[in-house]
Scaffold this active site. Structure first.
Site, PDB file in Angstrom:
ATOM      1  N   HIS A  55       0.995  -1.174   0.021  1.00  0.00           N
ATOM      2  CA  HIS A  55      -0.012  -0.066  -0.074  1.00  0.00           C
ATOM      3  C   HIS A  55       0.952   1.190  -0.093  1.00  0.00           C
ATOM      4  O   HIS A  55       2.209   1.049   0.466  1.00  0.00           O
ATOM      5  CB  HIS A  55      -0.842   0.067   1.139  1.00  0.00           C
ATOM      6  CG  HIS A  55      -1.863  -1.003   1.220  1.00  0.00           C
ATOM      7  ND1 HIS A  55      -2.918  -1.085   1.923  1.00  0.00           N
ATOM      8  CD2 HIS A  55      -1.993  -2.116   0.519  1.00  0.00           C
ATOM      9  CE1 HIS A  55      -3.799  -1.944   1.927  1.00  0.00           C
ATOM     10  NE2 HIS A  55      -3.214  -2.806   0.966  1.00  0.00           N
ATOM     11  N   GLU A  57       0.913   4.046   2.019  1.00  0.00           N
ATOM     12  CA  GLU A  57       1.610   4.181   3.151  1.00  0.00           C
ATOM     13  C   GLU A  57       2.874   3.147   3.535  1.00  0.00           C
ATOM     14  O   GLU A  57       3.761   3.898   3.823  1.00  0.00           O
ATOM     15  CB  GLU A  57       0.418   4.093   4.281  1.00  0.00           C
ATOM     16  CG  GLU A  57      -0.664   4.891   4.103  1.00  0.00           C
ATOM     17  CD  GLU A  57      -1.854   4.126   3.428  1.00  0.00           C
ATOM     18  OE1 GLU A  57      -2.909   4.503   3.875  1.00  0.00           O
ATOM     19  OE2 GLU A  57      -1.494   3.332   2.543  1.00  0.00           O
ATOM     20  N   CYS A  85      -6.071   1.740   6.062  1.00  0.00           N
ATOM     21  CA  CYS A  85      -6.667   0.511   6.366  1.00  0.00           C
ATOM     22  C   CYS A  85      -6.145   0.012   7.828  1.00  0.00           C
ATOM     23  O   CYS A  85      -5.054   0.620   8.128  1.00  0.00           O
ATOM     24  CB  CYS A  85      -6.645  -0.412   5.284  1.00  0.00           C
ATOM     25  SG  CYS A  85      -4.819  -1.057   5.046  1.00  0.00           S
ATOM     26  N   CYS A  88      -2.320  -0.472   7.546  1.00  0.00           N
ATOM     27  CA  CYS A  88      -1.297   0.736   7.262  1.00  0.00           C
ATOM     28  C   CYS A  88      -1.480   1.598   8.867  1.00  0.00           C
ATOM     29  O   CYS A  88      -0.592   2.163   9.243  1.00  0.00           O
ATOM     30  CB  CYS A  88      -2.168   1.534   6.307  1.00  0.00           C
ATOM     31  SG  CYS A  88      -1.575   0.620   4.666  1.00  0.00           S
TER      32      CYS A  88
END
Length: 151
Positions: A55, A57, A85, A88
């Site tokens: 992801h 992040e 999420c 993260c």
């Protein structure tokens, strides 16, 4: 919600989100800022890297940690185009990110103001300051346009 002009870090995160979309990835971008300077920028890459943890992040945190030579990103700010999420949010906690700025809320998968609300849990070892809705309109439009074409 902050509208125009958007802060430079969010503009850079939105550029990263556009780069993700151009690669066929979900358009989410992130940057990490330390002492006023962007030290890492990344976007979603799970398909390209065959890595479900890739992801925006996580990629930005990894890059910043390598640059600083530390797993702790004390004093760093994370700017991301979508509410993080649970995975993260957990990484943000472990990295000790000082401040989280994000654009669009994510009622389905977010874990900051929705879902697990990771930072509100008693077990949360670190709680960043959180600022939501920065560039929300632009970030949301990028996501809606991306999925409209694919559905």
């Amino acid at each position: 919600m902050i509208r125009w002009p958007l802060p430079e870090p969010m503009l850079r995160a939105l550029d990263q989100a556009r780069a993700a979309a151009a690669e066929g990835e979900v358009p989410i971008g992130a940057v990490i800022v330390r002492q006023g300077a962007v030290i890492a920028a990344a976007h979603n890459r799970p398909r390209a890297l065959h890595d479900p943890t890739s992801h925006a992040e996580i990629e930005a945190i990894r890059a910043a940690a390598r640059l600083l030579g530390s797993e702790r990103l004390d004093g760093c700010d994370l700017w991301v185009t979508l509410e993080p999420c649970a995975m993260c949010a957990g990484a943000i906690v472990h990295a000790r990110i000082a401040r989280l700025y994000y654009g669009a809320s994510d009622p389905k998968g977010g874990a900051v103001e929705h879902g697990a609300r990771v930072f509100e849990q008693d077990q949360c070892l670190h709680r960043p300051e959180v600022y939501a809705g920065i560039g929300e309109d632009v970030a949301s439009a990028l996501l809606k346009d991306f999925f409209r074409v694919r559905r």
